[in-house]
Design a protein around this motif. Structure first.
Motif, mmCIF file in Angstrom:
data_model
loop_
_atom_site.group_PDB
_atom_site.id
_atom_site.type_symbol
_atom_site.label_atom_id
_atom_site.label_comp_id
_atom_site.label_asym_id
_atom_site.label_seq_id
_atom_site.Cartn_x
_atom_site.Cartn_y
_atom_site.Cartn_z
ATOM 1 N N TRP A 288 0.808 -1.221 0.000
ATOM 2 C CA TRP A 288 0.000 0.000 0.000
ATOM 3 C C TRP A 288 0.840 1.270 0.000
ATOM 4 N N TRP A 289 2.144 1.165 0.246
ATOM 5 C CA TRP A 289 2.967 2.372 0.285
ATOM 6 C C TRP A 289 2.941 3.094 -1.066
ATOM 7 N N LYS A 290 2.824 2.340 -2.148
ATOM 8 C CA LYS A 290 2.829 2.947 -3.479
ATOM 9 C C LYS A 290 1.606 3.843 -3.695
ATOM 10 N N ASP A 291 0.440 3.379 -3.261
ATOM 11 C CA ASP A 291 -0.784 4.170 -3.427
ATOM 12 C C ASP A 291 -0.682 5.492 -2.676
ATOM 13 N N ARG A 292 -0.131 5.431 -1.481
ATOM 14 C CA ARG A 292 -0.036 6.652 -0.675
ATOM 15 C C ARG A 292 0.999 7.610 -1.250
ATOM 16 N N ALA A 293 2.056 7.070 -1.795
ATOM 17 C CA ALA A 293 3.069 7.916 -2.434
ATOM 18 C C ALA A 293 2.484 8.582 -3.686
ATOM 19 N N LYS A 294 1.644 7.858 -4.418
ATOM 20 C CA LYS A 294 1.019 8.431 -5.618
ATOM 21 C C LYS A 294 0.067 9.558 -5.261
ATOM 22 N N GLU A 295 -0.734 9.356 -4.224
ATOM 23 C CA GLU A 295 -1.665 10.409 -3.828
ATOM 24 C C GLU A 295 -0.919 11.649 -3.342
ATOM 25 N N TYR A 296 0.162 11.429 -2.626
ATOM 26 C CA TYR A 296 0.999 12.559 -2.192
ATOM 27 C C TYR A 296 1.503 13.344 -3.401
ATOM 28 N N ARG A 297 2.024 12.649 -4.407
ATOM 29 C CA ARG A 297 2.566 13.322 -5.582
ATOM 30 C C ARG A 297 1.467 14.044 -6.358
ATOM 31 N N LEU A 298 0.336 13.375 -6.561
ATOM 32 C CA LEU A 298 -0.736 13.966 -7.360
ATOM 33 C C LEU A 298 -1.243 15.274 -6.765
ATOM 34 N N PHE A 299 -1.366 15.326 -5.438
ATOM 35 C CA PHE A 299 -1.948 16.506 -4.811
ATOM 36 C C PHE A 299 -0.903 17.464 -4.260
ATOM 37 N N THR A 300 0.350 17.244 -4.642
ATOM 38 C CA THR A 300 1.407 18.173 -4.249
ATOM 39 C C THR A 300 2.107 18.772 -5.459
ATOM 40 N N SER A 301 2.404 17.942 -6.462
ATOM 41 C CA SER A 301 3.245 18.442 -7.554
ATOM 42 C C SER A 301 2.712 18.175 -8.957
ATOM 43 N N ASP A 302 1.550 17.550 -9.092
ATOM 44 C CA ASP A 302 1.019 17.258 -10.416
ATOM 45 C C ASP A 302 0.369 18.508 -11.008
ATOM 46 N N GLU A 303 0.934 19.031 -12.078
ATOM 47 C CA GLU A 303 0.446 20.271 -12.672
ATOM 48 C C GLU A 303 -0.917 20.098 -13.335
ATOM 49 N N GLU A 304 -1.196 18.915 -13.856
ATOM 50 C CA GLU A 304 -2.482 18.705 -14.513
ATOM 51 C C GLU A 304 -3.633 18.786 -13.513
ATOM 52 N N ILE A 305 -3.412 18.266 -12.303
ATOM 53 C CA ILE A 305 -4.429 18.366 -11.261
ATOM 54 C C ILE A 305 -4.741 19.833 -10.979
ATOM 55 N N ARG A 306 -3.703 20.638 -10.858
ATOM 56 C CA ARG A 306 -3.905 22.068 -10.610
ATOM 57 C C ARG A 306 -4.684 22.719 -11.752
ATOM 58 N N LYS A 307 -4.333 22.367 -12.967
ATOM 59 C CA LYS A 307 -4.998 22.959 -14.131
ATOM 60 C C LYS A 307 -6.475 22.585 -14.174
ATOM 61 N N ILE A 308 -6.789 21.354 -13.806
ATOM 62 C CA ILE A 308 -8.188 20.923 -13.789
ATOM 63 C C ILE A 308 -8.983 21.773 -12.803
ATOM 64 N N LEU A 309 -8.434 21.941 -11.611
ATOM 65 C CA LEU A 309 -9.134 22.737 -10.598
ATOM 66 C C LEU A 309 -9.304 24.186 -11.059
#
Length: 334
Positions: A288-309
């Motif tokens: 499960w460490w991988k899932d948590r690391a992915k969520e951390y990255r997506l909501f911290t440094s993923d530019e596409e997520i920011r653009k969507i919002l």
């Protein structure tokens, strides 16, 4: 005489016609959908917070702060450099002191208590915050909290669960955390009506907003009255909760981006489990460490997520906004 009567009758007709016109106009104004005085309709949560009913407000909450150092580091980074707007702290966990120090030093950061009655990892455990003799049913044969919710329901009682919850909230307040909300680790206080009553009492006692499942989910499980019960006591909660709904074969990134593209008007909460990748998390969480690391990255440094919002005009808020509104409406000074 007849002419006079005729004139009087004509005047009455004109007056009646004008009254009818005025009443028609007034009724049209009153019954407009956006007029919150119509037929007793109350302002939406968004409107009470100072926004439009059509605005999309989003709480991005980080669960499991305090669980380990990697969770704390990810939470702090996501607060300061990412999109996280609030987090929930697990008071019984070994790394609680670290996140408590940060929370006290940053009093405007939104930290709630992630009420914890289970300890689910095999090689990394925690025990109760309350005195053990007060909550014997919460403790397993190894001296830790039970691993599963079902074990809590089988061995403990709502009274013992409430004692433990109050101890956790009390400890958070004592060390200087300005607690903004309550939620329940693994849903212990939300998946059984007896334990929901504890959740309800705690929200009232500490005058705090809470996480709640969406109404359609509650109705599907036979608990459609839970939100109404909280509303009666003036307890606030987001309109919508993002929980599950991942399609088969959908990636973490694809799931979250689809969800963010389809937010509804009102206040929505989504929760993530952010954790920095490390040897610590690999040993604690296994796969499960991988899932948590992915969520951390997506909501911290993923530019596409920011653009969507940004493209959707989403307004990010924390739970403090709900807590402060709730207390204003109650006239509370807690």
């Amino acid at each position: 005489m007849r002419i006079l009567k005729r004139r009087l009758n004509n005047r009455r007709v004109v007056i009646i016609q004008w009254i009818a016109v005025v009443l028609c106009v007034v009724s049209m104004v009153i019954l407009r959908p956006e007029n919150n005085l119509a037929i007793g309709k109350q302002p939406s949560l968004a409107e009470r917070l100072g926004y439009k009913a059509t605005d999309r407000l989003l709480i991005i909450n980080g669960d499991d702060a305090g669980m380990c150092h990697a969770a704390n580091a990810a939470t702090i980074d996501a607060f300061e450099n990412g999109l996280m707007t609030s987090a929930s702290i697990m008071v019984p966990c070994p790394w609680f002191p670290e996140i408590a120090i940060y929370a006290k030093a940053h009093p405007r950061a939104d930290f709630g208590v992630h009420l914890t009655h289970t300890s689910e990892w095999k090689g990394y455990r925690w025990a109760t915050t309350a005195e053990r003799d007060l909550v014997p049913g919460l403790i397993d044969s190894q001296g830790y909290l039970w691993s599963k919710i079902e074990e809590v329901y089988a061995h403990a009682s709502p009274r013992q669960v409430e004692i433990e919850a109050r101890a956790q909230i009390g400890k958070a307040l004592t060390v200087g955390i300005d607690v903004t909300h309550l939620d329940s680790h693994m849903g212990t206080l939300q998946l059984d009506p007896r334990y929901f009553e504890v959740y309800h009492r705690l929200a009232v006692a500490f005058d705090l907003p809470v996480r709640m499942a969406s109404q359609d989910w509650l109705e599907a499980h036979g608990w459609g009255d839970q939100r109404t019960k909280l509303e009666v006591d003036g307890i606030l909660f987001p309109d919508h909760l993002i929980h599950g709904g991942r399609k088969e074969g959908e990636t973490d990134s694809g799931y979250w981006k689809r969800v963010l593209h389809n937010l509804r008007p009102g206040v929505t909460e989504l929760y993530i489990h952010a954790s920095q990748p490390s040897e610590e998390t690999k040993h604690i969480m296994g796969q499960w460490w991988k899932d948590r690391a992915k969520e951390y990255r997506l909501f911290t440094s993923d530019e596409e997520i920011r653009k969507i919002l940004d493209s959707q005009g989403v307004i990010r808020i924390g739970y403090r906004a709900l807590r402060d509104l709730q207390r204003r409406e109650h006239g509370s000074q807690k």
